[in-house]
Design a protein around this motif. Structure first.
Motif, PDB file in Angstrom:
ATOM      1  N   GLY A  13      -7.325   4.167   8.219  1.00 20.06           N
ATOM      2  CA  GLY A  13      -6.205   3.729   7.374  1.00 20.06           C
ATOM      3  C   GLY A  13      -6.036   4.099   6.009  1.00 20.06           C
ATOM      4  O   GLY A  13      -5.449   4.476   5.338  1.00 20.06           O
ATOM      5  N   PHE A  16      -4.150   7.299   3.979  1.00 23.58           N
ATOM      6  CA  PHE A  16      -2.954   7.069   3.205  1.00 23.58           C
ATOM      7  C   PHE A  16      -3.200   7.191   1.669  1.00 23.58           C
ATOM      8  O   PHE A  16      -2.355   7.304   1.034  1.00 23.58           O
ATOM      9  N   TYR A  31      14.318   3.791   7.193  1.00 18.87           N
ATOM     10  CA  TYR A  31      14.649   2.671   8.154  1.00 18.87           C
ATOM     11  C   TYR A  31      16.135   2.348   8.344  1.00 18.87           C
ATOM     12  O   TYR A  31      16.807   2.483   7.369  1.00 18.87           O
ATOM     13  N   GLU A  52       5.277  -8.128   1.627  1.00 17.94           N
ATOM     14  CA  GLU A  52       5.106  -6.653   2.470  1.00 17.94           C
ATOM     15  C   GLU A  52       3.555  -6.408   2.303  1.00 17.94           C
ATOM     16  O   GLU A  52       3.038  -5.930   1.242  1.00 17.94           O
ATOM     17  N   CYS A  55       2.859  -1.845   2.046  1.00 15.05           N
ATOM     18  CA  CYS A  55       4.059  -1.398   1.663  1.00 15.05           C
ATOM     19  C   CYS A  55       4.444   0.178   1.696  1.00 15.05           C
ATOM     20  O   CYS A  55       5.488   0.733   1.786  1.00 15.05           O
ATOM     21  N   ASP A  59       9.430   1.856   1.649  1.00 13.18           N
ATOM     22  CA  ASP A  59      10.731   2.235   2.399  1.00 13.18           C
ATOM     23  C   ASP A  59      11.325   1.180   2.794  1.00 13.18           C
ATOM     24  O   ASP A  59      12.642   1.157   3.236  1.00 13.18           O
ATOM     25  N   PRO A  76      -3.209  -0.562  -0.449  1.00  3.87           N
ATOM     26  CA  PRO A  76      -4.610  -0.062  -1.057  1.00  3.87           C
ATOM     27  C   PRO A  76      -4.641   1.366  -1.415  1.00  3.87           C
ATOM     28  O   PRO A  76      -5.590   1.871  -1.777  1.00  3.87           O
ATOM     29  N   MET A  80       0.472   6.122  -2.855  1.00  4.97           N
ATOM     30  CA  MET A  80       1.545   5.458  -2.148  1.00  4.97           C
ATOM     31  C   MET A  80       2.209   4.891  -3.253  1.00  4.97           C
ATOM     32  O   MET A  80       3.293   4.829  -3.305  1.00  4.97           O
ATOM     33  N   GLU A 118       5.087  -0.562  10.189  1.00  3.77           N
ATOM     34  CA  GLU A 118       4.086   0.723  10.608  1.00  3.77           C
ATOM     35  C   GLU A 118       3.085   0.609   9.839  1.00  3.77           C
ATOM     36  O   GLU A 118       2.241   1.475   9.653  1.00  3.77           O
TER      37      GLU A 118
END
Ligand SMILES: C[S@@+](CC[C@H](N)C(=O)[O-])C[C@H]1O[C@@H](n2cnc3c(N)ncnc32)[C@H](O)[C@@H]1O
Length: 262
Positions: A13, A16, A31, A52, A55, A59, A76, A80, A118
């Motif tokens: 994870g 990212f 989306y 969210e 997030c 998106d 985290p 992003m 996702e």
């Protein structure tokens, strides 16, 4: 509780947070509008506050924000979140971007909708499900956006083994998130929708770059192998390129319900 599958562990994870992943992320498909519209309808209790979890580049959040009162959008990955702010509607005044994991967040507000798109597979389910349950308003829902997906493409039979060969996540196995949650008695799905396919296209270079936004395909971690991977994908799709673009059918899948009492 049953342990989570190993390939969904925190070390994966964390990929990212790589800058190359955040840079490639906007090359993913959007989306479908129906996913955003349905999420907006699911937030019924006033004030229509949304959380969210995971997030990413926003998106969902950036498109849902005009339809609700307030969104707390947490992730985290600083890379992003930085990218999210730079994209369309990223500076909307009702979005509060939060640099934190879902496990460390304080869940101090009440939300009429908590969503994960996702991303739920990356989180410690035993930690977050009780907190999600306590933070939802009386008619509040947990919505899980499973995917935005391109319909099967003719090059898939050659692409699939290539993805397996190049992924840096050597533990990956296919899984069904809702099945995993149900098996652990964490979630009670009320409804599930798949949006009808809609036409969507993108430049071939963007399609190739989009793979580097995926777990296991970070350019930082693939090193020199990234170039060989890109060349092979380019050769694979070449017969299908029209005017420099690849054409797809795009759809999305969404499940909603309530977390179960543990
Ligand atoms: C595939 S991206 C999805 C981003 C966004 N929701 C979307 O649909 O485009 C997965 C996101 O989950 C985030 N993530 C990973 N572990 C997390 C955790 N423990 N808590 C919250 N988010 C996490 C990653 O940083 C990444 O941005």
């Amino acid at each position: 509780m049953l342990p989570k599958p190993a390939h969904l562990g925190p070390k994966y994870g964390a990929q990212f947070s790589d800058q190359s992943v955040a840079d490639a992320y906007p090359m993913r498909p959007p989306y479908p509008t129906q996913i955003i519209e349905t999420l907006a309808e699911l937030a019924v209790d006033e004030p229509r506050n949304v959380l969210e979890l995971g997030c990413g580049t926003g998106d969902i959040t950036r498109f849902l924000a005009p339809h609700v009162h307030h969104i707390d959008a947490l992730d985290p990955s600083a890379a992003m979140l930085h990218k999210a702010r730079s994209l369309s509607n990223g500076l909307a005044s009702n979005i509060h971007w939060i640099f934190q994991t879902a496990e460390d967040f304080d869940y101090a507000r009440t939300y009429s909708l908590i969503l994960a798109a996702e991303s739920l597979h990356w989180m410690a389910w035993d930690v977050i499900f009780p907190r999600i349950r306590q933070a939802l308003s009386p008619n509040g829902r947990l919505a899980i956006v499973l995917s935005r997906e391109l319909s099967p493409v003719p090059w898939m039979p050659t692409l699939s083994p290539l993805l397996g060969e190049y992924s840096t996540n050597r533990e990956f196995q296919s899984y069904d998130l809702i099945e995993e949650l149900t098996l652990r008695d964490l979630f009670q799905p009320d409804a599930r929708i798949q949006t009808p396919p809609q036409a969507w296209s993108q430049p071939v270079a963007d399609y190739i770059e989009s793979f580097h936004s995926r777990n296991g395909f970070s350019r930082e971690r693939m090193g020199d192998r990234a170039r060989a991977f890109d060349e092979q994908v380019a050769a694979m799709v070449a017969p299908y390129v029209e005017d420099g673009r690849l054409h797809f059918q795009l759809s999305g899948e969404l499940v909603w319900g309530r977390p179960r009492a543990l």
